[in-house]
Design a protein around this motif. Sequence first.
Motif, PDB file in Angstrom:
ATOM      1  N   GLU A 158     -44.873  25.128   0.812  1.00  0.00           N
ATOM      2  CA  GLU A 158     -44.938  25.181   2.278  1.00  0.00           C
ATOM      3  C   GLU A 158     -43.841  24.304   2.878  1.00  0.00           C
ATOM      4  O   GLU A 158     -43.225  24.683   3.870  1.00  0.00           O
ATOM      5  CB  GLU A 158     -46.316  24.722   2.787  1.00  0.00           C
ATOM      6  CG  GLU A 158     -47.441  25.717   2.534  1.00  0.00           C
ATOM      7  CD  GLU A 158     -47.888  25.752   1.083  1.00  0.00           C
ATOM      8  OE1 GLU A 158     -47.681  24.753   0.367  1.00  0.00           O
ATOM      9  OE2 GLU A 158     -48.426  26.798   0.658  1.00  0.00           O
ATOM     10  N   LEU A 159     -43.626  23.124   2.260  1.00  0.00           N
ATOM     11  CA  LEU A 159     -42.583  22.228   2.791  1.00  0.00           C
ATOM     12  C   LEU A 159     -41.233  22.922   2.767  1.00  0.00           C
ATOM     13  O   LEU A 159     -40.479  22.881   3.740  1.00  0.00           O
ATOM     14  CB  LEU A 159     -42.512  20.945   1.964  1.00  0.00           C
ATOM     15  CG  LEU A 159     -43.565  19.877   2.274  1.00  0.00           C
ATOM     16  CD1 LEU A 159     -43.331  18.647   1.378  1.00  0.00           C
ATOM     17  CD2 LEU A 159     -43.525  19.464   3.746  1.00  0.00           C
ATOM     18  N   ALA A 160     -40.958  23.600   1.636  1.00  0.00           N
ATOM     19  CA  ALA A 160     -39.664  24.276   1.496  1.00  0.00           C
ATOM     20  C   ALA A 160     -39.541  25.419   2.495  1.00  0.00           C
ATOM     21  O   ALA A 160     -38.473  25.651   3.061  1.00  0.00           O
ATOM     22  CB  ALA A 160     -39.514  24.802   0.071  1.00  0.00           C
ATOM     23  N   ALA A 161     -40.667  26.092   2.763  1.00  0.00           N
ATOM     24  CA  ALA A 161     -40.615  27.261   3.651  1.00  0.00           C
ATOM     25  C   ALA A 161     -40.796  26.884   5.116  1.00  0.00           C
ATOM     26  O   ALA A 161     -40.698  27.744   5.995  1.00  0.00           O
ATOM     27  CB  ALA A 161     -41.690  28.254   3.229  1.00  0.00           C
ATOM     28  N   GLY A 162     -41.110  25.599   5.396  1.00  0.00           N
ATOM     29  CA  GLY A 162     -41.362  25.182   6.783  1.00  0.00           C
ATOM     30  C   GLY A 162     -42.616  25.842   7.334  1.00  0.00           C
ATOM     31  O   GLY A 162     -42.646  26.311   8.478  1.00  0.00           O
ATOM     32  N   SER A 163     -43.658  25.879   6.504  1.00  0.00           N
ATOM     33  CA  SER A 163     -44.900  26.528   6.942  1.00  0.00           C
ATOM     34  C   SER A 163     -46.109  25.713   6.475  1.00  0.00           C
ATOM     35  O   SER A 163     -45.957  24.623   5.922  1.00  0.00           O
ATOM     36  CB  SER A 163     -44.974  27.939   6.352  1.00  0.00           C
ATOM     37  OG  SER A 163     -45.090  27.841   4.949  1.00  0.00           O
ATOM     38  N   ALA A 164     -47.303  26.235   6.709  1.00  0.00           N
ATOM     39  CA  ALA A 164     -48.541  25.607   6.225  1.00  0.00           C
ATOM     40  C   ALA A 164     -49.572  26.701   6.043  1.00  0.00           C
ATOM     41  O   ALA A 164     -49.468  27.770   6.659  1.00  0.00           O
ATOM     42  CB  ALA A 164     -49.032  24.585   7.222  1.00  0.00           C
ATOM     43  N   VAL A 165     -50.560  26.402   5.189  1.00  0.00           N
ATOM     44  CA  VAL A 165     -51.644  27.372   5.030  1.00  0.00           C
ATOM     45  C   VAL A 165     -52.810  26.926   5.909  1.00  0.00           C
ATOM     46  O   VAL A 165     -53.213  25.760   5.878  1.00  0.00           O
ATOM     47  CB  VAL A 165     -52.089  27.461   3.548  1.00  0.00           C
ATOM     48  CG1 VAL A 165     -53.323  28.357   3.408  1.00  0.00           C
ATOM     49  CG2 VAL A 165     -50.949  27.996   2.691  1.00  0.00           C
ATOM     50  N   LEU A 166     -53.274  27.848   6.714  1.00  0.00           N
ATOM     51  CA  LEU A 166     -54.411  27.560   7.585  1.00  0.00           C
ATOM     52  C   LEU A 166     -55.651  28.224   6.998  1.00  0.00           C
ATOM     53  O   LEU A 166     -55.652  29.432   6.770  1.00  0.00           O
ATOM     54  CB  LEU A 166     -54.125  28.104   8.995  1.00  0.00           C
ATOM     55  CG  LEU A 166     -55.328  28.196   9.941  1.00  0.00           C
ATOM     56  CD1 LEU A 166     -55.866  26.818  10.286  1.00  0.00           C
ATOM     57  CD2 LEU A 166     -54.938  28.920  11.229  1.00  0.00           C
ATOM     58  N   LYS A 167     -56.685  27.426   6.737  1.00  0.00           N
ATOM     59  CA  LYS A 167     -57.897  28.000   6.147  1.00  0.00           C
ATOM     60  C   LYS A 167     -59.081  27.797   7.085  1.00  0.00           C
ATOM     61  O   LYS A 167     -59.331  26.687   7.543  1.00  0.00           O
ATOM     62  CB  LYS A 167     -58.162  27.326   4.791  1.00  0.00           C
ATOM     63  CG  LYS A 167     -59.301  27.958   4.054  1.00  0.00           C
ATOM     64  CD  LYS A 167     -59.369  27.508   2.605  1.00  0.00           C
ATOM     65  CE  LYS A 167     -60.549  28.216   1.936  1.00  0.00           C
ATOM     66  NZ  LYS A 167     -60.803  27.749   0.603  1.00  0.00           N
ATOM     67  N   ASP A 168     -59.749  28.905   7.389  1.00  0.00           N
ATOM     68  CA  ASP A 168     -60.982  28.833   8.174  1.00  0.00           C
ATOM     69  C   ASP A 168     -62.128  28.565   7.194  1.00  0.00           C
ATOM     70  O   ASP A 168     -62.429  29.410   6.360  1.00  0.00           O
ATOM     71  CB  ASP A 168     -61.192  30.184   8.903  1.00  0.00           C
ATOM     72  CG  ASP A 168     -62.437  30.161   9.779  1.00  0.00           C
ATOM     73  OD1 ASP A 168     -63.403  29.463   9.414  1.00  0.00           O
ATOM     74  OD2 ASP A 168     -62.429  30.854  10.815  1.00  0.00           O
ATOM     75  N   LEU A 169     -62.730  27.385   7.278  1.00  0.00           N
ATOM     76  CA  LEU A 169     -63.690  26.986   6.245  1.00  0.00           C
ATOM     77  C   LEU A 169     -65.012  27.741   6.340  1.00  0.00           C
ATOM     78  O   LEU A 169     -65.779  27.790   5.383  1.00  0.00           O
ATOM     79  CB  LEU A 169     -63.937  25.477   6.301  1.00  0.00           C
ATOM     80  CG  LEU A 169     -62.741  24.624   5.876  1.00  0.00           C
ATOM     81  CD1 LEU A 169     -63.071  23.151   5.967  1.00  0.00           C
ATOM     82  CD2 LEU A 169     -62.272  24.955   4.460  1.00  0.00           C
ATOM     83  N   LYS A 170     -65.271  28.326   7.483  1.00  0.00           N
ATOM     84  CA  LYS A 170     -66.525  29.053   7.637  1.00  0.00           C
ATOM     85  C   LYS A 170     -66.409  30.446   7.001  1.00  0.00           C
ATOM     86  O   LYS A 170     -67.239  30.847   6.200  1.00  0.00           O
ATOM     87  CB  LYS A 170     -66.848  29.183   9.120  1.00  0.00           C
ATOM     88  CG  LYS A 170     -68.333  29.224   9.384  1.00  0.00           C
ATOM     89  CD  LYS A 170     -68.633  28.963  10.826  1.00  0.00           C
ATOM     90  CE  LYS A 170     -70.111  29.138  11.110  1.00  0.00           C
ATOM     91  NZ  LYS A 170     -70.316  29.270  12.550  1.00  0.00           N
ATOM     92  N   SER A 171     -65.317  31.143   7.355  1.00  0.00           N
ATOM     93  CA  SER A 171     -65.175  32.513   6.856  1.00  0.00           C
ATOM     94  C   SER A 171     -64.431  32.558   5.521  1.00  0.00           C
ATOM     95  O   SER A 171     -64.486  33.558   4.816  1.00  0.00           O
ATOM     96  CB  SER A 171     -64.424  33.359   7.883  1.00  0.00           C
ATOM     97  OG  SER A 171     -63.099  32.864   8.008  1.00  0.00           O
ATOM     98  N   GLY A 172     -63.706  31.478   5.197  1.00  0.00           N
ATOM     99  CA  GLY A 172     -62.929  31.459   3.966  1.00  0.00           C
ATOM    100  C   GLY A 172     -61.556  32.122   4.119  1.00  0.00           C
ATOM    101  O   GLY A 172     -60.729  32.079   3.221  1.00  0.00           O
ATOM    102  N   GLU A 173     -61.316  32.744   5.278  1.00  0.00           N
ATOM    103  CA  GLU A 173     -60.022  33.418   5.512  1.00  0.00           C
ATOM    104  C   GLU A 173     -58.888  32.419   5.523  1.00  0.00           C
ATOM    105  O   GLU A 173     -59.038  31.317   6.042  1.00  0.00           O
ATOM    106  CB  GLU A 173     -60.033  34.066   6.896  1.00  0.00           C
ATOM    107  CG  GLU A 173     -60.531  35.489   6.906  1.00  0.00           C
ATOM    108  CD  GLU A 173     -60.718  35.962   8.339  1.00  0.00           C
ATOM    109  OE1 GLU A 173     -59.814  35.697   9.159  1.00  0.00           O
ATOM    110  OE2 GLU A 173     -61.789  36.551   8.611  1.00  0.00           O
TER     111      GLU A 173
END
Length: 423
Positions: free
Chosen positions: A389-404
């Motif tokens: 993610e650091l290399a791509a300039g991004s982040a993973v967003l996780k919804d902990l309720k739905s798991g998405e």
Amino acid sequence: MSKISAPRGTADILPAESWKWQTVERIAREVASVYHFGEIRTPIFEHTELFHRGVGEASDIVNKEMYTFEDRGARSITLRPEGTAGVVRAAIEHSIVGQEGARAKVYYIGPNFRYERPAAGRLRQHHQFGVEAFGVAEPEQDVECILLQMDFYRRCGVRDLELQLNSLGDRESKQRYRDALVSYLTPFQAQLSEDSQRRLQSNPLRILDSKDPRDQEFCAKVPPAADSLSDKSRVHFERVQKLLTDSDVRFRVNPSLVRGFDYYTETLWEVVAGGLGAQNALGGGGRYDALVEQLGGRPTPGVGFGSGLERLLLALEGQAVSLPRQDPKLVWLVSHGTAAQEANWKLLLELRAASITADMDPSGRSVKSQFKLADREQAGYCIVVGDTELAAGSAVLKDLKSGEQSTIPRDQIVAKLKELTAR
Ligand code: HAM
């Protein structure tokens, strides 16, 4: 070293429970504001004399329940056992009452201290939401306070309530009632409990509050307070009842309701709730038309109530009612490696600057334990950052309720989370 525990009869309110307190306090403030009462905060300690003169020398509270001590300046100080006396003192001191025609409506939320035998619903430090209204002698003012109190309970969701009413009348009626009780009970004096034998001289009204079976037999037969009311007090009490009926508020006149303070005149009330056991009074109040003068102010009528917050929370629990919860959604930042942790530290500050509730664990634990922690803290979302993610300039967003989960550009994280957590 030995551990130190909290004093008997006190309770800690821990983070897991404090949302309930915040909720009932928020509801109390809302309802007080709707009825146009302004907040007053008075000290939790006062000169002891205030309670002797205000609450009454002969009351149980003054006699055996006050936390009184001498301060370093050799003044006698008392932790307030209730809210009314301090509010009246402040109202006089700051000329809130005193001028001709002055009116004031105030509310307060705070702790009170009584040296009582601790039991379920009975503490040595308890908290009350209370209101006091000064300057209006008409029954409408009694009823406004009662309606506010009932509205408070309704908004909190508490059910199974009974409003009990009584009237002691004006000073003369109250004196007549006291005399009537003494003449009725004196022939049975030797059969009463020791406490009540003493009260027969000092505070006969309190005998009606006695839980001792030796007293209760006689209390059931005493002449009702209504028989001693002056015409004016009778009209006042009838009007209170009519206004309540017109507002669809159900009540029961309880002729032996006297309550534990000497300051009451005219209307008195108490609200009891199911699911509370022996300490079932959620709150109570009444009129105190002589108190302002008794504490050195110009004659000013007053009326109000106090409602215990511990008992309200117990009643809600006993009735399995859940309060509306408005916790902000927590975002937890999870870092894979030190570089990611540094990046997340910066992101954390940005999120907080945008008023998003966010946290992370900076102790360098594994990703797995960071997720566990997020779970334990009941986070709604996680932001996961690693080398990719650091290399791509991004982040993973996780919804902990739905798991998405989805990948989002670094520069869109704050806006995205702002939108998600506002829902
Ligand atoms: P009170 O009836 O003594 O009245 O207290 C009001 C409420 O505070 C009670 O109904 C109960 O819910 C709660 N409370 C009292 N003592 C305790 C305790 N030891 N532990 C837990 N809860 C308790 C007054 O204090 C008057 N100042 C009310 C008032 C205001 N009258 C006119 N204006």
